[in-house]
Design an enzyme around this catalytic site. Structure first.
Site, PDB file in Angstrom:
ATOM      1  N   SER A  94       0.827  -1.192   0.059  1.00  0.00           N
ATOM      2  CA  SER A  94       0.006  -0.068   0.067  1.00  0.00           C
ATOM      3  C   SER A  94       0.849   1.320   0.129  1.00  0.00           C
ATOM      4  O   SER A  94       0.352   2.280  -0.556  1.00  0.00           O
ATOM      5  CB  SER A  94      -0.887  -0.001   1.226  1.00  0.00           C
ATOM      6  N   ASP A 270      -2.867   7.452   9.970  1.00  0.00           N
ATOM      7  CA  ASP A 270      -3.172   6.226  10.666  1.00  0.00           C
ATOM      8  C   ASP A 270      -1.689   5.675  11.237  1.00  0.00           C
ATOM      9  O   ASP A 270      -1.584   4.527  11.797  1.00  0.00           O
ATOM     10  CB  ASP A 270      -3.423   5.008   9.559  1.00  0.00           C
ATOM     11  N   HIS A 273       0.805   5.211   6.693  1.00  0.00           N
ATOM     12  CA  HIS A 273       0.977   5.961   5.344  1.00  0.00           C
ATOM     13  C   HIS A 273       1.312   7.259   5.732  1.00  0.00           C
ATOM     14  O   HIS A 273       0.807   8.091   6.488  1.00  0.00           O
ATOM     15  CB  HIS A 273      -0.348   5.663   4.706  1.00  0.00           C
TER      16      HIS A 273
END
Length: 797
Positions: A94, A270, A273
């Site tokens: 991600s 979070d 990221h």
């Protein structure tokens, strides 16, 4: 008492520290710094790409500064132009997906972060033929290996750029176990040879894992600690760098994102990221790594090789080398002759006898010495802004970086003040002072990057206009009073204005229009000369006998104003005139004359205002309307006070208007008509009070005498990348770097001013027949330069 102490202190400083000793110190500093940078390059490597990928710092909240080089901010059109017919692949988890989105948004800002988060995401711009893919492989395992292995096969089209990286999923799924780390090492060991094989034909980057903000991590991510991330990064670096036994790995480590994340991860939503601004910075670094060597942007020095020498540059290097050798031979011969003629001791009387009287310095010696010095100075110019020996950094504007130095030089300027030799309006000392403080403010404006702050930009535009106003005033006054329209005067002015710029055009491989201020002043000087020299020649001596001649001069000026207005509002006619060969070689920049038209139009009236002011002032002076005695106000007390009040109000009104401007385009449209308001207001404030007219700042006046050289030299040896960045002689200490680079820069500018003056006396003689021969040689030189330039242009295309 204070004045006595000041004079004694000044005398003491001058005794121990002269301009000559300052230049020697500057030369020693240059040699030491060059040696240090050369040694550093050899020890640490000369690849600025490595610095871009691995080191840097934040100048502000969102401005990233790589170590030792400048990063270009790519626009959409530039990115598409660079990546045409290219395929870029992002492989990973991600975090790599985030980097993919930020990279794609450089090409297409409207691209939305949509689609399956745990799947492949394609992007294609069919018009630009750019393809960017994200391939979902969150772990370094067999799946990622198979993806990479396919590209190593000869029959498969390979991506031009591969950006890969993963680790956090391995930590998360296996709960941060040591077995997972061991498996990661095994997997990356099996992938390393494949990446190395790909790196021979494609650009391959392995993205090291960014730190996390552990306090913000959710419960199912708590096992992802910075300690674990460091262990995985160490494993990746160790294995990938040792994948080739006898040579350096071709797989490049993208470790700079770690440094970026350390500063910005606290802003993460979070804890895992990165915030968008950090991702954009990493994407822009990737774009610089790949595109700088293709597009070669001026303000993107990272990953750019040194530009190859042109034919003209090689010939210039040969000329300066021969000049240095010639001067050394001349110096040795002269010294030996001097030793032979040294005073000898009379054996009978014990007294010294002189054999010969010292002979004056010959023009040949001055010529060789001047070109020898100039050759060494040009070598320094080339080292600073072409050879990639010294470092460069991007500018970053803050109010303190502009206004604090302004306050500092203002204090120095006020401290060093002296009485003027004459008390006329705009006397020589006062105009030198005016040029000096304006030039210092402009220099601070350029190095601080203050053009981004509109109020400062508008006031600097007034300073540039004021310089042109003063030039128009000075040249008109000379021709009006002296009536000297001889060719010697014209050649002297043109030589002093253009000599340094012509040399820099040759040495630095830049067009004449690049140094826009000199073409501007040169053209306006020729306009003044032609206007006054054409029949009927009207000068003050002739006009004093008959007032009709004043009316004739005003008609000339009115016709000049009409021509200016016509060209200002007829861009097509202007471009046709200056696009004619050989004028186009002088005024074109990037293949057209738009930049020249913009610069000319921006200050189109101020030269005319300067001429008109000179005419009115000299007419009032001739009729003894002005009181220019020492300590006397310029007019009667009532008129002086009234004009002072109007001037102060006008000055402040312009400043308020300039500070309230909405955008540069609107302000620039009005600037040509209103800039004269603040210029005239300043002249009146400075000259109406008698005491203000009787003193001047010797500090500012000293800089004013070399203002032209300062303005031109800053392009390459104070700023960098053709004014886009800042020259870094001493990395890691911005304040000391500015002090040292400024000291060298000022010494060089002063020396060039002296060289120009010396050469002007030799190359532009007063004898007309000799002068015509020299002009024929200069014309032949420029013809040869035009031919060589045309050959170069053809070879480039």
């Amino acid at each position: 008492m204070a004045a006595l102490a000041y004079n004694l202190g000044k005398r003491e400083i001058n005794h121990y520290f002269s301009v000559r000793s300052a230049k020697v110190l500057a030369l020693v500093a240059v040699l030491l710094l060059a040696a240090c940078h050369l040694a550093s390059r050899r020890y640490r490597g000369n690849d600025s790409c490595e610095y871009l990928l691995s080191s840097g710092r934040f100048l502000g909240e969102k401005v990233w500064q790589p170590h030792s080089c400048m990063m270009h901010k790519y626009k959409i059109s530039e990115a598409k132009n660079c990546l045409v017919d290219k395929h870029i692949a992002f492989v990973g988890d991600s975090r790599i997906r985030q980097l993919f989105y930020s990279f794609v948004k450089i090409i297409n800002p409207q691209f939305k972060e949509e689609g399956n988060k745990h799947g492949n995401i394609p992007f294609e711009d069919k018009i630009a033929s750019v393809k960017v893919d994200f391939l979902w492989h969150p772990e370094v395992n067999g799946s990622m290996k198979q993806c990479i292995k396919v590209w190593t096969e000869d029959s498969v089209a390979k991506p031009h750029v591969i950006v890969a990286g993963a680790a956090t999923w391995s930590i998360k799924i296996h709960n941060g176990s040591n077995e997972a780390l061991s498996q990661y090492k095994m997997n990356i060991t099996s992938i390393a040879p494949l990446l190395e094989k790909l790196a021979k034909t494609s650009d391959v980057y392995w993205v090291l894992q960014d730190p996390v903000y552990e306090d913000l991590l959710s419960e199912n991510r708590k096992m992802i600690t910075n300690e674990k991330i460091d262990a995985y990064n160490e494993a990746a670096v160790s294995i990938l760098n040792s994948s080739t036994r006898n040579s350096k790995s071709n797989v490049k480590m993208f470790s700079v994102s770690k440094l970026i994340a350390q500063e910005t991860i606290m802003e993460s939503l979070d804890g895992l990221h990165l915030p968008e601004s950090s991702r954009e910075t990493s994407a822009m670094i990737l774009m610089n790594v790949y595109c700088n060597k293709i597009l070669k942007p001026v303000d993107g020095s990272c990953c750019q090789p040194r530009p190859p020498l042109t034919l003209i540059q090689k010939l210039a290097a040969c000329f300066f080398t021969l000049s240095i050798i010639g001067y050394l031979i001349f110096y040795v011969i002269h010294r030996n002759a001097h030793r032979k003629n040294k005073p000898c001791t009379d054996l009978e009387s014990g007294e010294e006898k002189k054999n010969i009287i010292n002979t004056p310095v010959s023009p040949l010696e001055i010529l060789l010495q001047s070109f020898c010095k100039l050759g060494l100075i040009m070598a320094y110019f080339y080292m600073c802004d072409r050879a990639n020996l010294f470092m460069k950094e991007n500018k970053f504007y803050t109010h303190s970086t502009f206004f604090i130095p302004i306050i500092y030089i203002l204090v120095l300027g006020v401290f060093y003040n002296e009485n003027t030799k004459e008390t006329k309006v705009l006397n020589r000392e006062q105009t030198d002072e005016w040029k000096g403080w304006m030039q210092l403010v402009i220099l601070i404006y350029h190095i601080s990057g203050a053009s981004t702050f509109l109020p400062v930009y508008m006031h600097i535009r007034v300073l540039v206009a004021a310089y042109l106003f003063q030039t128009g005033y000075g040249h008109f006054s000379y021709f009006w009073i002296k009536g000297d329209f001889g060719i010697h005067r014209v050649c002297q002015v043109l030589f002093r204005l253009n000599f340094l710029v012509v040399v820099l055009c040759i040495v630095m491989d830049r067009p004449y229009q690049f140094y826009y201020f000199v073409p501007l002043v040169t053209v306006w000087f020729m306009v003044i000369y032609v206007t006054l020299a054409l029949w009927p020649q009207i000068i003050q001596k002739k006009a004093n006998g008959n007032c009709f001649w004043h009316f004739g001069l005003l008609l000339k000026l009115a016709f000049l104003l009409l021509c200016i207005c016509f060209l200002a509002y007829s861009q097509g006619a202007f471009e046709k005139i200056f696009s004619l060969w050989p004028l186009s070689k002088c005024f074109e920049l990037k293949g057209n004359v738009y930049e020249w038209w913009f610069r000319w139009r921006l200050d189109r009236y101020v030269f005319f205002h300067g001429m008109l002011f000179a005419f009115i002032y000299l007419a009032l002076q001739k009729r003894q309307v002005l009181s220019e005695g020492k300590g006397e106000p310029l007019f009667s007390n009532k008129i002086s006070n009234f004009l002072l009040f109007i001037s102060v109000v006008s000055f402040l009104t312009y400043s308020i208007w300039a500070s309230s401007c909405k955008n540069k385009a609107e302000c620039n449209e009005l600037h040509p008509s209103v800039s004269v308001v603040q210029i005239l207001a300043f002249i009146l404030i400075r000259n109406i009070p008698g005491y203000a007219r009787s003193v001047y700042s010797s500090f500012f006046a000293w800089f004013g005498k070399i203002s032209l050289e300062l303005f031109i030299c800053q392009y390459h040896i104070w700023l960098a990348a053709d004014t886009r960045g800042i020259l870094v002689l001493i990395p890691g200490n911005p304040m000391l770097n500015i002090i040292v680079s400024t000291f060298i820069f000022v010494c060089v500018a002063h020396e060039i001013s002296q060289i120009t003056n010396d050469l002007a006396q030799i190359i532009i003689p007063k004898d007309n027949s000799s002068l015509l021969k020299r002009l024929a040689c200069i014309a032949a030189f420029f013809c040869g330069l035009l031919i060589l330039s045309s050959i170069q242009d053809k070879s480039r295309h």
